[in-house]
Design a protein around this motif. Sequence first.
Motif, PDB file in Angstrom:
ATOM      1  N   MET A  34     -25.810  55.636 -33.373  1.00 54.01           N
ATOM      2  CA  MET A  34     -25.195  54.523 -32.775  1.00 54.01           C
ATOM      3  C   MET A  34     -24.205  55.002 -32.020  1.00 54.01           C
ATOM      4  SD  MET A  34     -26.575  52.515 -34.971  1.00 54.01           S
ATOM      5  CE  MET A  34     -25.443  50.925 -34.665  1.00 54.01           C
ATOM      6  N   GLY A  35     -23.882  54.211 -30.657  1.00 56.66           N
ATOM      7  CA  GLY A  35     -23.210  54.503 -29.764  1.00 56.66           C
ATOM      8  C   GLY A  35     -22.091  53.680 -29.226  1.00 56.66           C
ATOM      9  N   TRP A  36     -21.059  54.048 -28.704  1.00 54.06           N
ATOM     10  CA  TRP A  36     -20.222  52.929 -27.857  1.00 54.06           C
ATOM     11  C   TRP A  36     -20.101  53.568 -26.430  1.00 54.06           C
ATOM     12  CZ3 TRP A  36     -17.908  48.756 -29.833  1.00 54.06           C
ATOM     13  CH2 TRP A  36     -17.854  48.699 -31.037  1.00 54.06           C
ATOM     14  N   PHE A  37     -20.089  52.422 -25.646  1.00 53.04           N
ATOM     15  CA  PHE A  37     -20.055  52.639 -24.059  1.00 53.04           C
ATOM     16  C   PHE A  37     -19.058  51.581 -23.475  1.00 53.04           C
ATOM     17  CE2 PHE A  37     -24.072  55.183 -23.057  1.00 53.04           C
ATOM     18  CZ  PHE A  37     -24.795  54.663 -24.467  1.00 53.04           C
ATOM     19  N   ARG A  38     -18.524  51.603 -22.471  1.00 55.04           N
ATOM     20  CA  ARG A  38     -17.902  50.722 -21.667  1.00 55.04           C
ATOM     21  C   ARG A  38     -18.163  50.608 -20.241  1.00 55.04           C
ATOM     22  NH1 ARG A  38     -11.855  53.736 -21.827  1.00 55.04           N
ATOM     23  NH2 ARG A  38     -12.489  55.721 -20.214  1.00 55.04           N
ATOM     24  N   GLN A  39     -17.750  49.538 -19.724  1.00 54.64           N
ATOM     25  CA  GLN A  39     -17.984  49.141 -18.578  1.00 54.64           C
ATOM     26  C   GLN A  39     -16.837  48.412 -18.027  1.00 54.64           C
ATOM     27  OE1 GLN A  39     -21.560  47.339 -17.223  1.00 54.64           O
ATOM     28  NE2 GLN A  39     -21.456  48.010 -15.069  1.00 54.64           N
ATOM     29  N   ALA A  40     -16.083  49.099 -16.952  1.00 57.09           N
ATOM     30  CA  ALA A  40     -14.806  48.506 -16.456  1.00 57.09           C
ATOM     31  C   ALA A  40     -15.389  47.753 -15.157  1.00 57.09           C
ATOM     32  CB  ALA A  40     -13.863  49.787 -15.904  1.00 57.09           C
ATOM     33  N   GLU A  46     -20.182  53.637 -18.950  1.00 53.68           N
ATOM     34  CA  GLU A  46     -19.794  55.023 -19.250  1.00 53.68           C
ATOM     35  C   GLU A  46     -20.121  55.125 -20.709  1.00 53.68           C
ATOM     36  OE1 GLU A  46     -15.570  57.589 -19.493  1.00 53.68           O
ATOM     37  OE2 GLU A  46     -15.564  55.231 -18.967  1.00 53.68           O
ATOM     38  N   PHE A  47     -20.791  56.060 -21.093  1.00 54.52           N
ATOM     39  CA  PHE A  47     -20.894  56.699 -22.488  1.00 54.52           C
ATOM     40  C   PHE A  47     -19.389  57.258 -22.959  1.00 54.52           C
ATOM     41  CE2 PHE A  47     -22.585  58.480 -26.116  1.00 54.52           C
ATOM     42  CZ  PHE A  47     -21.761  59.923 -26.338  1.00 54.52           C
ATOM     43  N   LEU A  48     -19.353  56.831 -24.308  1.00 56.57           N
ATOM     44  CA  LEU A  48     -17.972  57.112 -24.889  1.00 56.57           C
ATOM     45  C   LEU A  48     -18.433  58.193 -25.925  1.00 56.57           C
ATOM     46  CD1 LEU A  48     -16.301  53.863 -24.917  1.00 56.57           C
ATOM     47  CD2 LEU A  48     -15.940  55.624 -23.279  1.00 56.57           C
ATOM     48  N   SER A  54     -27.151  58.904 -40.246  1.00 55.15           N
ATOM     49  CA  SER A  54     -27.474  59.157 -41.501  1.00 55.15           C
ATOM     50  C   SER A  54     -26.453  60.448 -41.957  1.00 55.15           C
ATOM     51  CB  SER A  54     -28.836  60.018 -41.607  1.00 55.15           C
ATOM     52  OG  SER A  54     -29.851  58.961 -41.603  1.00 55.15           O
ATOM     53  N   VAL A  55     -26.201  61.266 -41.033  1.00 54.01           N
ATOM     54  CA  VAL A  55     -25.454  62.589 -41.613  1.00 54.01           C
ATOM     55  C   VAL A  55     -24.077  62.460 -41.063  1.00 54.01           C
ATOM     56  CG1 VAL A  55     -27.321  64.070 -41.544  1.00 54.01           C
ATOM     57  CG2 VAL A  55     -26.143  63.936 -39.227  1.00 54.01           C
ATOM     58  N   GLY A  56     -23.768  61.422 -40.141  1.00 55.13           N
ATOM     59  CA  GLY A  56     -22.424  61.222 -39.715  1.00 55.13           C
ATOM     60  C   GLY A  56     -21.924  62.197 -38.500  1.00 55.13           C
ATOM     61  N   ARG A  57     -22.610  62.857 -37.907  1.00 55.12           N
ATOM     62  CA  ARG A  57     -22.111  63.977 -36.905  1.00 55.12           C
ATOM     63  C   ARG A  57     -21.931  63.074 -35.597  1.00 55.12           C
ATOM     64  NH1 ARG A  57     -26.165  68.117 -36.933  1.00 55.12           N
ATOM     65  NH2 ARG A  57     -27.373  66.840 -35.673  1.00 55.12           N
ATOM     66  N   ALA A  58     -20.779  63.267 -35.062  1.00 55.36           N
ATOM     67  CA  ALA A  58     -20.246  62.688 -33.868  1.00 55.36           C
ATOM     68  C   ALA A  58     -20.287  63.663 -32.623  1.00 55.36           C
ATOM     69  CB  ALA A  58     -18.881  61.985 -34.143  1.00 55.36           C
ATOM     70  N   TYR A  59     -20.478  62.965 -31.420  1.00 54.41           N
ATOM     71  CA  TYR A  59     -20.274  63.445 -30.190  1.00 54.41           C
ATOM     72  C   TYR A  59     -19.769  62.783 -29.261  1.00 54.41           C
ATOM     73  CZ  TYR A  59     -21.682  65.535 -25.724  1.00 54.41           C
ATOM     74  OH  TYR A  59     -21.702  65.971 -24.394  1.00 54.41           O
ATOM     75  N   TYR A  60     -18.591  63.292 -28.482  1.00 51.78           N
ATOM     76  CA  TYR A  60     -17.701  62.539 -27.573  1.00 51.78           C
ATOM     77  C   TYR A  60     -17.679  62.785 -26.136  1.00 51.78           C
ATOM     78  CZ  TYR A  60     -15.443  61.329 -31.994  1.00 51.78           C
ATOM     79  OH  TYR A  60     -15.121  60.542 -33.275  1.00 51.78           O
ATOM     80  N   ALA A  61     -17.617  61.688 -25.449  1.00 49.82           N
ATOM     81  CA  ALA A  61     -17.385  62.276 -24.016  1.00 49.82           C
ATOM     82  C   ALA A  61     -16.167  63.138 -23.573  1.00 49.82           C
ATOM     83  CB  ALA A  61     -17.449  60.867 -22.907  1.00 49.82           C
ATOM     84  N   ASP A  62     -15.917  63.753 -22.732  1.00 47.85           N
ATOM     85  CA  ASP A  62     -14.667  64.579 -22.557  1.00 47.85           C
ATOM     86  C   ASP A  62     -13.472  63.428 -22.124  1.00 47.85           C
ATOM     87  OD1 ASP A  62     -16.149  67.332 -20.888  1.00 47.85           O
ATOM     88  OD2 ASP A  62     -15.832  66.814 -22.964  1.00 47.85           O
ATOM     89  N   SER A  63     -13.931  62.396 -21.632  1.00 53.56           N
ATOM     90  CA  SER A  63     -12.776  61.632 -21.031  1.00 53.56           C
ATOM     91  C   SER A  63     -12.005  60.970 -22.296  1.00 53.56           C
ATOM     92  CB  SER A  63     -13.296  60.417 -20.255  1.00 53.56           C
ATOM     93  OG  SER A  63     -14.309  59.742 -21.040  1.00 53.56           O
ATOM     94  N   VAL A  64     -12.713  60.883 -23.574  1.00 55.22           N
ATOM     95  CA  VAL A  64     -11.909  60.427 -24.623  1.00 55.22           C
ATOM     96  C   VAL A  64     -11.809  61.088 -25.862  1.00 55.22           C
ATOM     97  CG1 VAL A  64     -12.892  57.932 -24.066  1.00 55.22           C
ATOM     98  CG2 VAL A  64     -14.266  59.335 -25.631  1.00 55.22           C
TER      99      VAL A  64
END
Length: 121
Positions: A34-40, A46-48, A54-64
């Motif tokens: 599942m992912g979050w994105f935004r568009q200004a 932009e990917f966030l 299932s396992v809850g491992r998260a990955y983030y864009a450097d900007s956030v």
Amino acid sequence: QVQLVESGGGLVQAGDSLRLSCAASGRTFSNYAMGWFRQAPGKEREFLANINWSVGRAYYADSVKGRFTISRDTAKNTVYLQMNSLNAEDTAVYYCAAGSLAGGGSGWEYWGKGTLVTVSS
């Protein structure tokens, strides 16, 4: 029918925090990310962040990284995006997305309609 419904957007002041929610329905997401994105305005989407359902491992864009936190509640079939120290550059429509992880992943398959976040400075 798969549905992703975002909520929690609104008008906040710079420095405030906000938590977005994405209610997912219509299928089992056990082998999904599942992912979050935004568009200004006037900018590309932009990917966030994303999270393995299932396992809850998260990955983030450097900007956030360090300001935003993605999480999920599997019992409620909901994904969250906690946003702290908001500034005017965070003003955008925020979207939730879901993508299958089968076969190494096939892109973002489902999208919500978005929720608007406006940060006043």
